[in-house]
Design a protein around this motif. Structure first.
Motif, mmCIF file in Angstrom:
data_model
loop_
_atom_site.group_PDB
_atom_site.id
_atom_site.type_symbol
_atom_site.label_atom_id
_atom_site.label_comp_id
_atom_site.label_asym_id
_atom_site.label_seq_id
_atom_site.Cartn_x
_atom_site.Cartn_y
_atom_site.Cartn_z
ATOM 1 N N UNK A 62 0.860 -1.182 0.000
ATOM 2 C CA UNK A 62 0.000 0.000 0.000
ATOM 3 C C UNK A 62 0.894 1.229 0.000
ATOM 4 N N UNK A 63 0.248 2.377 -0.141
ATOM 5 C CA UNK A 63 0.977 3.644 -0.138
ATOM 6 C C UNK A 63 0.358 4.585 0.889
ATOM 7 N N UNK A 64 1.220 5.348 1.521
ATOM 8 C CA UNK A 64 0.765 6.506 2.277
ATOM 9 C C UNK A 64 1.027 7.696 1.377
ATOM 10 N N UNK A 65 -0.034 8.463 1.116
ATOM 11 C CA UNK A 65 0.105 9.597 0.199
ATOM 12 C C UNK A 65 -0.770 10.750 0.684
ATOM 13 N N UNK A 66 -0.211 11.941 0.649
ATOM 14 C CA UNK A 66 -0.938 13.157 1.025
ATOM 15 C C UNK A 66 -1.916 13.495 -0.090
ATOM 16 N N UNK A 67 -3.165 13.784 0.289
ATOM 17 C CA UNK A 67 -4.205 14.166 -0.670
ATOM 18 C C UNK A 67 -4.673 15.575 -0.343
ATOM 19 N N UNK A 68 -4.336 16.490 -1.234
ATOM 20 C CA UNK A 68 -4.543 17.917 -0.980
ATOM 21 C C UNK A 68 -5.997 18.321 -0.722
ATOM 22 N N UNK A 69 -6.989 17.806 -1.468
ATOM 23 C CA UNK A 69 -8.359 18.274 -1.212
ATOM 24 C C UNK A 69 -8.798 18.103 0.255
ATOM 25 N N UNK A 70 -8.330 17.056 0.921
ATOM 26 C CA UNK A 70 -8.708 16.818 2.320
ATOM 27 C C UNK A 70 -7.597 17.184 3.294
ATOM 28 N N UNK A 71 -6.453 17.672 2.752
ATOM 29 C CA UNK A 71 -5.317 18.113 3.587
ATOM 30 C C UNK A 71 -4.907 17.025 4.576
ATOM 31 N N UNK A 72 -4.761 15.798 4.068
ATOM 32 C CA UNK A 72 -4.514 14.655 4.940
ATOM 33 C C UNK A 72 -3.773 13.565 4.169
ATOM 34 N N UNK A 73 -2.986 12.772 4.887
ATOM 35 C CA UNK A 73 -2.318 11.614 4.300
ATOM 36 C C UNK A 73 -3.222 10.397 4.454
ATOM 37 N N UNK A 74 -3.358 9.642 3.370
ATOM 38 C CA UNK A 74 -4.219 8.461 3.345
ATOM 39 C C UNK A 74 -3.405 7.211 3.040
ATOM 40 N N UNK A 75 -3.900 6.078 3.518
ATOM 41 C CA UNK A 75 -3.352 4.768 3.184
ATOM 42 C C UNK A 75 -4.221 4.211 2.069
ATOM 43 N N UNK A 76 -3.598 3.851 0.947
ATOM 44 C CA UNK A 76 -4.356 3.416 -0.222
ATOM 45 C C UNK A 76 -3.543 2.474 -1.092
ATOM 46 N N UNK A 77 -4.228 1.802 -1.999
ATOM 47 C CA UNK A 77 -3.533 0.946 -2.952
ATOM 48 C C UNK A 77 -2.971 1.815 -4.081
ATOM 49 N N UNK A 78 -1.948 1.332 -4.785
ATOM 50 C CA UNK A 78 -1.415 2.080 -5.924
ATOM 51 C C UNK A 78 -2.481 2.242 -7.012
ATOM 52 N N UNK A 79 -2.468 3.398 -7.658
ATOM 53 C CA UNK A 79 -3.444 3.671 -8.715
ATOM 54 C C UNK A 79 -2.974 4.860 -9.535
ATOM 55 N N UNK A 80 -3.593 5.025 -10.686
ATOM 56 C CA UNK A 80 -3.289 6.182 -11.501
ATOM 57 C C UNK A 80 -4.280 6.329 -12.627
ATOM 58 N N UNK A 81 -4.292 7.524 -13.211
ATOM 59 C CA UNK A 81 -5.248 7.811 -14.282
ATOM 60 C C UNK A 81 -4.750 7.251 -15.608
ATOM 61 N N UNK A 82 -5.701 6.904 -16.442
ATOM 62 C CA UNK A 82 -5.394 6.398 -17.773
ATOM 63 C C UNK A 82 -4.895 7.531 -18.664
ATOM 64 N N UNK A 83 -3.855 7.252 -19.427
ATOM 65 C CA UNK A 83 -3.412 8.163 -20.467
ATOM 66 C C UNK A 83 -4.356 8.010 -21.662
ATOM 67 N N UNK A 84 -4.385 8.984 -22.580
ATOM 68 C CA UNK A 84 -5.273 8.855 -23.747
ATOM 69 C C UNK A 84 -5.042 7.532 -24.493
ATOM 70 N N UNK A 85 -6.125 6.829 -24.778
ATOM 71 C CA UNK A 85 -6.129 5.558 -25.528
ATOM 72 C C UNK A 85 -5.388 4.425 -24.808
ATOM 73 N N UNK A 86 -5.093 4.564 -23.521
ATOM 74 C CA UNK A 86 -4.401 3.525 -22.767
ATOM 75 C C UNK A 86 -5.430 2.584 -22.147
ATOM 76 N N UNK A 87 -5.174 1.293 -22.207
ATOM 77 C CA UNK A 87 -6.077 0.323 -21.586
ATOM 78 C C UNK A 87 -5.865 0.334 -20.070
ATOM 79 N N UNK A 88 -6.886 -0.049 -19.306
ATOM 80 C CA UNK A 88 -6.713 -0.119 -17.851
ATOM 81 C C UNK A 88 -5.564 -1.055 -17.438
ATOM 82 N N UNK A 89 -5.399 -2.187 -18.114
ATOM 83 C CA UNK A 89 -4.314 -3.107 -17.751
ATOM 84 C C UNK A 89 -2.945 -2.481 -18.004
ATOM 85 N N UNK A 90 -2.764 -1.823 -19.140
ATOM 86 C CA UNK A 90 -1.476 -1.170 -19.409
ATOM 87 C C UNK A 90 -1.207 -0.054 -18.407
ATOM 88 N N UNK A 91 -2.246 0.681 -18.037
ATOM 89 C CA UNK A 91 -2.104 1.720 -17.020
ATOM 90 C C UNK A 91 -1.678 1.100 -15.694
#
Length: 182
Positions: A62-91
């Motif tokens: 897991x990751x601890x990462x600061x999330x600005x909208x809530x001004x807090x560090x959260x524990x979460x799984x790795x994730x990221x947004x899809x690039x244009x025309x990128x499949x979810x698996x490749x992302x």
């Protein structure tokens, strides 16, 4: 033959009110099924992929990462947004290496969900990644996080007791618990 949804709004006009680096704010004027003219505002999001990386001994990363909208560090799984025309698996494969420094040779789709249906069209695809091999982390500039390893059962417990508050992580933990029960 496409069947019309009897509960769907009819879009009369649509306008991009704000276009950011990856989010857009859209304002639609609609006619509801009962004839009322109304406004719908929502975020358009390119979609995302999330990963539960699992070692052979059933520990997860897991990751601890600061999330600005809530001004807090959260524990979460790795994730990221899809690039244009990128499949979810490749992302997912790209984000796993970038954020954790691991690649996986075994991938399993756990599911897809929409996390904020009232104000966003974001869809998140969740994968279980196994047979991990260390290859080196490549964080994006400005991306600061701390990796945390724990038994998968602890991830589920923390999701159920409220310690983990990130919705993608909670949903993924429940799907993982179901997967591990099989």
């Amino acid at each position: 033959m496409t069947v019309k949804d009897p509960l769907a709004d009819e879009v009369l006009s649509s306008e991009v009110k704000y276009k950011g680096s990856f989010l857009q704010v859209i304002r639609d004027e609609v006619r509801t099924p009962d004839g009322v003219i109304s406004c719908r505002e929502y975020l358009r999001h390119p979609g995302a992929a999330a990963i539960i990386p699992m070692f052979d001994d059933r520990r997860v990363i897991l990751e601890k990462q600061y999330r600005h909208p809530l001004r807090k560090t959260f524990l979460e799984i790795p994730a990221g947004k899809l690039d244009p025309r990128e499949s979810p698996l490749n992302c997912a494969k790209r984000e796993l290496i970038e954020e954790t420094g691991y690649e996986a040779s075994e991938w399993k789709l756990l599911g897809r969900f929409n996390n904020a249906i009232g104000y966003s069209d974001e869809e998140i695809t969740v994968f279980l990644a196994r047979d991990l091999k260390k290859v080196g982390q490549h964080l994006d500039p400005g991306e600061v996080l701390e990796l945390v390893e724990m038994p998968w059962t602890e991830l589920v417990s923390k999701s159920l007791n409220g310690e983990i508050r990130d919705v993608k992580t909670i949903v993924a933990a429940m799907w993982l618990a179901h997967e591990m029960a099989d």
